[in-house]
Enzyme design. Structure first.
Site, PDB file in Angstrom:
ATOM      1  N   GLY A 187       0.803  -1.222   0.000  1.00  0.00           N
ATOM      2  CA  GLY A 187       0.000   0.000   0.000  1.00  0.00           C
ATOM      3  C   GLY A 187       0.830   1.263   0.000  1.00  0.00           C
ATOM      4  O   GLY A 187       1.658   1.455   0.874  1.00  0.00           O
ATOM      5  N   SER A 188       0.622   2.148  -0.965  1.00  0.00           N
ATOM      6  CA  SER A 188       1.516   3.287  -1.091  1.00  0.00           C
ATOM      7  C   SER A 188       0.999   4.262  -2.142  1.00  0.00           C
ATOM      8  O   SER A 188      -0.148   4.209  -2.550  1.00  0.00           O
ATOM      9  CB  SER A 188       2.912   2.793  -1.460  1.00  0.00           C
ATOM     10  N   ARG A 189       1.907   5.124  -2.635  1.00  0.00           N
ATOM     11  CA  ARG A 189       1.521   6.159  -3.581  1.00  0.00           C
ATOM     12  C   ARG A 189       2.746   6.567  -4.403  1.00  0.00           C
ATOM     13  O   ARG A 189       3.879   6.500  -3.924  1.00  0.00           O
ATOM     14  CB  ARG A 189       0.982   7.349  -2.795  1.00  0.00           C
TER      15      ARG A 189
END
Length: 219
Positions: A187-189
């Site tokens: 999970g990240s960006r």
């Protein structure tokens, strides 16, 4: 579809831990068959989730020196003019892609060129959609200069769950568009900063396919 190299240790460790937990529960509570079955089901589902996170799909790609392609799978959550203060120290168009734990988490190079700048920043672990995650979270900043002399900056940003960023590039290294450049776990960006006159090809809420979706075209 294969398993990414970043997942080998975690997948193996998870499998061993789940086996030990199931064996231990069976040994301590031999009379509770329903509990053994429930624990086995939960263990299998959890293991499948871990394995799917590290999947590494084969992508059919094409290269275009005017296009800026998506560096990851995910959802476009930001398209706005912003002041980039680390490298450009001026306004750019920011495109941000949020990667949920269900997305492929391989990162690809958005343009061909030479890496002009690279820096790893230790930091916090705010949720990836928090406005300050771009400047306060664990992250990398990478700038690639195209053959036309245009600098494109992108950041791998850790989220509340992701606490390990991997990268496979360094300053001075030539890179090709859509080549694999890193991985972010759980999970990240990713933020991409393009020139103000670039023609944006996506809109808020669009789903991106890493190394395939065109984010923008250079003027």
């Amino acid at each position: 579809m294969t398993i990414h190299k970043e997942g080998y240790t975690i997948i193996g460790g998870t499998a061993l831990l789940l086996l030990l937990i199931n064996w231990g529960v069976r040994s301590l509570t031999p009379e509770l068959g329903w509990l053994h079955g429930l624990l086995l089901l939960v263990s299998v589902l959890f293991f499948v989730l871990i394995v799917q996170f590290f999947r590494h799909p084969k992508r059919v790609i094409s290269q275009d020196e005017r296009q800026i392609i998506a560096p990851c799978d995910g959802k476009v959550v930001v398209i706005e003019e912003a002041v980039e203060s680390e490298y450009f120290q001026g306004p750019r168009r920011q495109i941000s892609i949020f990667m949920s734990p269900l997305n492929v988490h391989v990162n690809w190079t958005p343009v061909s060129g030479v890496v002009q700048y690279f820096k790893y920043h230790p930091g916090l672990y705010l949720v990836a959609w928090h406005p300050k995650s771009s400047t306060d979270n664990e992250r990398t900043t990478i700038v690639i200069r195209t053959a036309q002399g245009v600098d494109i900056l992108f950041r791998q940003i850790a989220g509340a769950v992701a606490r390990r960023i991997r990268w496979y590039v360094k300053e001075g290294q030539p890179v090709e568009q859509s080549s694999e450049m890193g991985f972010i776990k759980f999970g990240s960006r990713v933020d991409v900063f393009v020139p103000l006159d670039a023609d944006i090809k996506v809109k808020l809420g669009d789903k991106t396919v890493g190394s395939v979706t065109v984010l923008a075209e250079l003027a």
